[in-house]
Write a protein that holds these residues in place. Structure first.
Motif, mmCIF file in Angstrom:
data_model
loop_
_atom_site.group_PDB
_atom_site.id
_atom_site.type_symbol
_atom_site.label_atom_id
_atom_site.label_comp_id
_atom_site.label_asym_id
_atom_site.label_seq_id
_atom_site.Cartn_x
_atom_site.Cartn_y
_atom_site.Cartn_z
ATOM 1 N N THR A 35 0.834 -1.204 0.000
ATOM 2 C CA THR A 35 0.000 0.000 0.000
ATOM 3 C C THR A 35 0.866 1.251 0.000
ATOM 4 O O THR A 35 0.636 2.195 -0.763
ATOM 5 N N SER B 79 -16.041 5.159 3.946
ATOM 6 C CA SER B 79 -15.446 3.820 3.992
ATOM 7 C C SER B 79 -14.259 3.752 4.941
ATOM 8 O O SER B 79 -14.018 2.727 5.581
ATOM 9 N N LYS C 144 -13.153 2.331 10.226
ATOM 10 C CA LYS C 144 -12.788 1.011 9.702
ATOM 11 C C LYS C 144 -12.314 0.118 10.847
ATOM 12 O O LYS C 144 -11.529 0.544 11.712
ATOM 13 N N ASN D 235 -5.883 1.106 9.692
ATOM 14 C CA ASN D 235 -6.711 0.610 8.597
ATOM 15 C C ASN D 235 -7.536 1.729 7.969
ATOM 16 O O ASN D 235 -7.835 1.675 6.769
ATOM 17 N N VAL E 139 -7.508 2.707 3.875
ATOM 18 C CA VAL E 139 -8.666 2.882 3.009
ATOM 19 C C VAL E 139 -8.671 4.280 2.392
ATOM 20 O O VAL E 139 -8.932 4.458 1.194
ATOM 21 N N ILE F 71 -11.370 1.006 -3.577
ATOM 22 C CA ILE F 71 -10.583 -0.124 -3.066
ATOM 23 C C ILE F 71 -10.185 -1.044 -4.218
ATOM 24 O O ILE F 71 -9.043 -1.489 -4.311
ATOM 25 N N GLU F 72 -11.138 -1.312 -5.115
ATOM 26 C CA GLU F 72 -10.883 -2.212 -6.236
ATOM 27 C C GLU F 72 -9.831 -1.624 -7.181
ATOM 28 O O GLU F 72 -8.956 -2.337 -7.680
ATOM 29 N N ALA G 68 -6.471 -1.941 -5.493
ATOM 30 C CA ALA G 68 -6.026 -3.340 -5.492
ATOM 31 C C ALA G 68 -5.466 -3.720 -6.859
ATOM 32 O O ALA G 68 -4.503 -4.499 -6.952
ATOM 33 N N ASN H 280 -7.268 -5.983 -0.885
ATOM 34 C CA ASN H 280 -7.522 -4.766 -0.110
ATOM 35 C C ASN H 280 -6.198 -4.120 0.297
ATOM 36 O O ASN H 280 -5.144 -4.748 0.169
ATOM 37 N N HIS I 153 -5.322 -3.021 3.420
ATOM 38 C CA HIS I 153 -5.028 -3.089 4.851
ATOM 39 C C HIS I 153 -4.607 -4.459 5.347
ATOM 40 O O HIS I 153 -3.914 -4.570 6.355
ATOM 41 N N MET J 266 -9.382 -11.876 4.038
ATOM 42 C CA MET J 266 -10.322 -11.820 2.929
ATOM 43 C C MET J 266 -9.950 -12.905 1.928
ATOM 44 O O MET J 266 -8.764 -13.137 1.651
ATOM 45 N N HIS K 164 -6.868 -12.964 -0.782
ATOM 46 C CA HIS K 164 -5.835 -12.007 -0.386
ATOM 47 C C HIS K 164 -4.709 -12.785 0.301
ATOM 48 O O HIS K 164 -4.894 -13.305 1.409
#
Length: 388
Positions: free
Chosen positions: A69, A88, A92, A120, A124, A134-135, A138, A157, A159, A163, A166
């Motif tokens: 990130t 969002s 979080k 987190n 985001v 987010i998409e 990613a 994601n 963070h 998921m 991931h």
């Protein structure tokens, strides 16, 4: 081919004269054990993996995700941008900076909150600012992973909360870390122990202390990131620099990670010191010089198995007219570990060649286990004396 034959003849004769025999060479380093389910140790300069335990196994990595990130944000964003905290990001779940809805903070400050406190909400906010969603972010993360050859990695994601789909591996995260640590902004952030950040809407500044205990307990530590989720368990990336060499260690699902990282880093520094093979500006024959320095982490036993093979260009080519004269291949057991450009003396391209931080003294290497390498440097000079 003739030069290669000459090289091996010269190395054989000179080493015999120096008394370097198998009995005089150190054995391979002892085995290293860790409590981790998966682990990796990498030399940052060369990218060589020095130790791996189930290093290619895809696993959950928790907040180690934030290394990707951060580097994607640094490379694609403007550090002075003001980032607005959206719905969002606000509230979080998991570790948080407790940012307020609608609050604005610079991308640079958010990156400190991301890496020191593992926020987190910061992850985001950064993702939506850089990737639009987010998409979208990613997608950028996976694009970078592909570029770096992270074959056992897929991000969903920014963070690292658990998921489906991931995951990464210890070796892949080591590769990513070595890459990220070459970025000065990233390196400055992850080595910071405490950061004070103004928050105009609050009565006081935010003071963020780094969660990475290695910065306080291991001499020379300078990064990188902690992580934990119920499924991933404890994850950790640490880095440290000693005598000009930087190493990075990765463990996944490790209940005793602080101890393991100290032992892994000690192991790397002790057994795989970064050794200078050639220096920028070294003579490579009549009117020829090397365009870059080359250092490589290796054991003393491995150093005895290094060979150098010049591959020169033919006259009349465009590259030749520009001052290039070929490359010097550096090999260990016949496998290439790197190349160094060869130029004509006085070529303007020499000014743009990469310089190494490692320096030679008049009596040999300035530091490290360089006795054999210094002799190999003499072999290199003898090779071109014989072959020109």
């Amino acid at each position: 081919m003739r030069r290669t034959i000459v090289l091996w003849i010269v190395i054989g004769s000179l080493l015999a004269g120096w008394g370097v025999t198998p009995a005089a060479v150190k054995a391979e380093p002892p085995a290293l054990s860790t409590y981790a389910e998966a682990a990796s140790l990498i030399d940052v300069t060369s990218g060589r993996i020095l130790y791996s335990k189930q290093g290619d196994k895809p696993m959950k990595i928790a907040s180690l995700t934030k290394v990707m990130t951060a580097i994607v944000a640094i490379e694609n964003g403007n550090l002075s941008d003001m980032v607005k905290i959206g719905q969002s990001a606000f509230g979080k779940e998991g570790s948080s900076l407790y940012l307020k809805l609608g609050e604005e903070m610079s991308l640079h400050h958010l990156l400190y909150g991301l890496m020191l406190r593992s926020g987190n909400d910061a992850a985001v906010a950064i993702a939506e600012h850089i990737g639009g969603s987010i998409e979208g972010f990613a997608f950028l993360m996976n694009q970078k992973a592909q570029e770096l050859g992270m074959d056992n990695t897929h991000f969903m994601n920014p963070h690292g909360l658990d998921m489906e789909g991931h995951y990464s591996s210890a070796n892949d995260m080591a590769k990513l870390t070595a890459y990220a640590l070459k970025n000065s902004v990233f390196q400055e952030i992850v080595k910071t122990k405490t950061k004070r950040v103004p928050r105009p809407e609050e009565k006081w500044d935010a003071v963020w202390n780094n969660k990475n205990r290695m910065l306080n307990i291991y001499p020379g530590a300078d990064g990188v990131k902690t992580g934990y989720t119920k499924q991933a368990k404890r994850t950790l990336i640490s880095s440290a620099t000693r005598d000009g060499q930087q190493l990075a260690a990765v463990t996944l699902n490790d209940p005793n990670d602080w101890l393991d990282h100290s032992n892994m880093l000690d192991y790397g520094f002790r057994h795989y010191p970064l050794q200078p093979l050639v220096k920028q500006g070294d003579k490579a024959g009549d009117g020829l010089v090397l365009g870059a320095s080359f250092n490589y982490p290796m054991t003393d036993e491995e150093a005895a198995r290094i060979a150098m093979e010049p591959e020169l260009l033919q006259e009349g080519t465009a590259s030749y007219r520009l001052g290039e004269r070929g490359i010097l291949k550096l090999l260990m057991d016949g496998q290439m570990i790197g190349t160094v450009p060869i130029y004509a003396e006085g070529s303007p391209q020499l000014a743009t060649s990469v310089r190494s931080a490692f320096r030679f003294t008049e009596d040999g290497p300035a530091s490290g286990n360089g006795g054999f390498i210094y002799r190999l440097k003499q072999v290199w000079s003898a090779l071109f004396t014989l072959s020109h």
